[in-house]
Motif scaffolding. Structure first.
Motif, PDB file in Angstrom:
ATOM      1  N   UNK A 178       0.818  -1.208   0.000  1.00 56.16           N
ATOM      2  CA  UNK A 178       0.000   0.000   0.000  1.00 56.16           C
ATOM      3  C   UNK A 178       0.856   1.264   0.000  1.00 56.16           C
ATOM      4  N   UNK A 179       1.896   1.286   0.836  1.00 60.88           N
ATOM      5  CA  UNK A 179       2.765   2.459   0.892  1.00 60.88           C
ATOM      6  C   UNK A 179       3.494   2.650  -0.434  1.00 60.88           C
ATOM      7  N   UNK A 180       4.002   1.557  -1.008  1.00 63.87           N
ATOM      8  CA  UNK A 180       4.661   1.647  -2.311  1.00 63.87           C
ATOM      9  C   UNK A 180       3.687   2.137  -3.378  1.00 63.87           C
ATOM     10  N   UNK A 181       2.455   1.655  -3.333  1.00 65.42           N
ATOM     11  CA  UNK A 181       1.445   2.055  -4.317  1.00 65.42           C
ATOM     12  C   UNK A 181       1.136   3.548  -4.210  1.00 65.42           C
ATOM     13  N   UNK A 182       1.049   4.050  -2.979  1.00 66.00           N
ATOM     14  CA  UNK A 182       0.752   5.472  -2.785  1.00 66.00           C
ATOM     15  C   UNK A 182       1.864   6.345  -3.349  1.00 66.00           C
ATOM     16  N   UNK A 183       3.116   5.945  -3.167  1.00 71.49           N
ATOM     17  CA  UNK A 183       4.228   6.716  -3.726  1.00 71.49           C
ATOM     18  C   UNK A 183       4.209   6.655  -5.251  1.00 71.49           C
ATOM     19  N   UNK A 184       3.932   5.472  -5.775  1.00 76.38           N
ATOM     20  CA  UNK A 184       3.830   5.313  -7.228  1.00 76.38           C
ATOM     21  C   UNK A 184       2.706   6.182  -7.790  1.00 76.38           C
ATOM     22  N   UNK A 185       1.553   6.187  -7.114  1.00 78.24           N
ATOM     23  CA  UNK A 185       0.408   6.970  -7.593  1.00 78.24           C
ATOM     24  C   UNK A 185       0.692   8.468  -7.597  1.00 78.24           C
ATOM     25  N   UNK A 186       1.560   8.920  -6.701  1.00 79.09           N
ATOM     26  CA  UNK A 186       1.922  10.340  -6.642  1.00 79.09           C
ATOM     27  C   UNK A 186       3.087  10.665  -7.581  1.00 79.09           C
ATOM     28  N   UNK A 187       3.474   9.691  -8.398  1.00 82.57           N
ATOM     29  CA  UNK A 187       4.568   9.853  -9.352  1.00 82.57           C
ATOM     30  C   UNK A 187       5.888  10.182  -8.651  1.00 82.57           C
ATOM     31  N   UNK A 188       6.048   9.588  -7.464  1.00 81.88           N
ATOM     32  CA  UNK A 188       7.282   9.767  -6.703  1.00 81.88           C
ATOM     33  C   UNK A 188       8.141   8.509  -6.808  1.00 81.88           C
ATOM     34  N   UNK A 189       9.444   8.639  -6.685  1.00 78.71           N
ATOM     35  CA  UNK A 189      10.273   7.437  -6.568  1.00 78.71           C
ATOM     36  C   UNK A 189       9.821   6.628  -5.349  1.00 78.71           C
ATOM     37  N   UNK A 190       9.842   5.316  -5.448  1.00 80.17           N
ATOM     38  CA  UNK A 190       9.466   4.469  -4.317  1.00 80.17           C
ATOM     39  C   UNK A 190      10.676   4.345  -3.389  1.00 80.17           C
ATOM     40  N   UNK A 191      10.522   4.828  -2.182  1.00 82.72           N
ATOM     41  CA  UNK A 191      11.588   4.811  -1.189  1.00 82.72           C
ATOM     42  C   UNK A 191      10.997   4.348   0.140  1.00 82.72           C
ATOM     43  N   UNK A 192      11.367   3.157   0.582  1.00 82.17           N
ATOM     44  CA  UNK A 192      10.795   2.551   1.780  1.00 82.17           C
ATOM     45  C   UNK A 192      11.890   2.235   2.792  1.00 82.17           C
ATOM     46  N   UNK A 193      11.612   2.505   4.074  1.00 78.58           N
ATOM     47  CA  UNK A 193      12.519   2.155   5.167  1.00 78.58           C
ATOM     48  C   UNK A 193      11.710   1.342   6.178  1.00 78.58           C
ATOM     49  N   UNK A 194      11.956   0.034   6.223  1.00 79.55           N
ATOM     50  CA  UNK A 194      11.067  -0.900   6.918  1.00 79.55           C
ATOM     51  C   UNK A 194      11.772  -1.540   8.113  1.00 79.55           C
ATOM     52  N   UNK A 195      11.145  -1.420   9.292  1.00 78.02           N
ATOM     53  CA  UNK A 195      11.588  -2.132  10.491  1.00 78.02           C
ATOM     54  C   UNK A 195      10.546  -3.198  10.800  1.00 78.02           C
ATOM     55  N   UNK A 196      10.989  -4.449  10.949  1.00 76.64           N
ATOM     56  CA  UNK A 196      10.003  -5.532  11.037  1.00 76.64           C
ATOM     57  C   UNK A 196      10.506  -6.672  11.916  1.00 76.64           C
ATOM     58  N   UNK A 197       9.575  -7.475  12.453  1.00 74.09           N
ATOM     59  CA  UNK A 197       9.972  -8.711  13.127  1.00 74.09           C
ATOM     60  C   UNK A 197      10.190  -9.808  12.090  1.00 74.09           C
ATOM     61  N   UNK A 198      10.597 -10.960  12.546  1.00 75.45           N
ATOM     62  CA  UNK A 198      10.800 -12.074  11.624  1.00 75.45           C
ATOM     63  C   UNK A 198       9.463 -12.715  11.238  1.00 75.45           C
ATOM     64  N   UNK A 199       9.495 -13.393  10.114  1.00 73.92           N
ATOM     65  CA  UNK A 199       8.387 -14.269   9.692  1.00 73.92           C
ATOM     66  C   UNK A 199       7.078 -13.544   9.395  1.00 73.92           C
ATOM     67  N   UNK A 200       7.166 -12.328   8.851  1.00 75.23           N
ATOM     68  CA  UNK A 200       5.946 -11.667   8.373  1.00 75.23           C
ATOM     69  C   UNK A 200       5.887 -11.659   6.843  1.00 75.23           C
ATOM     70  N   UNK A 201       6.860 -12.303   6.207  1.00 76.00           N
ATOM     71  CA  UNK A 201       6.864 -12.372   4.751  1.00 76.00           C
ATOM     72  C   UNK A 201       7.368 -11.126   4.070  1.00 76.00           C
ATOM     73  N   UNK A 202       8.175 -10.322   4.783  1.00 76.08           N
ATOM     74  CA  UNK A 202       8.657  -9.071   4.178  1.00 76.08           C
ATOM     75  C   UNK A 202       9.597  -9.325   3.014  1.00 76.08           C
ATOM     76  N   UNK A 203      10.467 -10.343   3.129  1.00 70.79           N
ATOM     77  CA  UNK A 203      11.380 -10.635   2.019  1.00 70.79           C
ATOM     78  C   UNK A 203      10.620 -11.065   0.775  1.00 70.79           C
ATOM     79  N   UNK A 204       9.569 -11.851   0.968  1.00 66.29           N
ATOM     80  CA  UNK A 204       8.789 -12.317  -0.178  1.00 66.29           C
ATOM     81  C   UNK A 204       8.105 -11.162  -0.885  1.00 66.29           C
TER      82      UNK A 204
END
Length: 255
Positions: free
Chosen positions: A46-72
């Motif tokens: 969703x965050x990536x989509x919002x940046x794309x929709x605003x015609x902005x470069x996609x730039x994400x900084x993600x802090x996460x626990x293990x096993x939420x499927x972030x790598x996938x």
């Protein structure tokens, strides 16, 4: 083929639709299934989509626990960008060898199970990169259905192929090729022999990515204590003082 024209036209601008319509994964049980987003994965999309929709470069900084499927899901974002651009050069940097091998499996599975009617495969045998000729797919997404001679079917043009390369962080990486997509996996753990490689390695790689729409830099990691480039970069993003959108998943929200 005509059925893919409508699907690809939508998938070109709808990341969630692309992932759930076209991509396959191996689930926790080892079963081969269509990729249906968990809610943590859906938030990243969703965050990536919002940046794309605003015609902005996609730039994400993600802090996460293990096993939420972030790598996938990060692999899926990289794949989406590569699929819909000719000759895109995408770099994925992992903190260690087994992690890079796992990411390679995701990307290779996405490519090898993509509808064969849509994509031409160069057929490389590399264990560190995945490539594909997107010319046919882009024509379909634009509503152009080419006439194909069954006696001389189209062949992939390696020189025109988009490429996703996976590597392990090193002190000398990222100093030459221009890339359009950079994903830094487990960024807080880019350490060798007690030395933090992130400042130098990321600094060199970051400069290879143009500040343009439909490019991406994804920084994601589990936490690794206070201080350091990953910690400081996240709080800089939280204060709105950088180009990155911060995404934080506390452990107690783990689905």
């Amino acid at each position: 083929v005509s059925d893919y024209v409508t699907k690809l036209a939508r998938a070109r601008t709808d990341i969630k639709y692309f992932i759930e319509e076209f991509l396959w994964i191996a689930d926790k049980k080892g079963t081969f299934v269509p990729f249906k987003l968990w809610h943590e994965q859906a938030k990243i999309v969703q965050v990536a989509q919002e940046m794309y929709n605003r015609n902005k470069p996609i730039r994400l900084w993600i802090v996460k626990p293990r096993q939420i499927g972030s790598s996938t899901v990060c692999a899926a974002l990289v794949f989406w960008l590569a699929v819909f651009h000719d000759t895109y050069n995408c770099r994925v940097v992992a903190h260690k060898k087994d992690a890079s091998a796992n990411i390679f499996k995701h990307v290779r599975r996405f490519r090898d199970n993509f509808p064969f009617e849509c994509m031409l495969l160069p057929g490389e045998k590399s264990k560190t990169s995945v490539s594909f000729d997107t010319e046919f797919l882009l024509r379909l997404a634009a509503g152009d259905i080419p006439i194909i001679d069954p006696d001389e079917p189209p062949k992939a043009a390696i020189a025109a192929a988009s490429r996703i390369g996976i590597e392990v962080v090193s002190e000398t990486m990222g100093r030459s090729d221009t890339v359009q997509v950079l994903w830094c996996s487990e960024f807080a753990h880019w350490v060798r022999g007690g030395k933090d490689l992130a400042p130098e390695a990321f600094g060199a790689s970051r400069q290879t990515v143009p500040l343009a729409p439909e490019t991406a830099i994804i920084i994601e990691s589990t936490a690794n204590g206070m201080g350091g480039m990953f910690h400081d970069g996240f709080w800089t993003a939280m204060r709105g003082e950088s180009e990155y959108e911060p995404i934080f998943f506390p452990w107690y929200e783990h689905h």
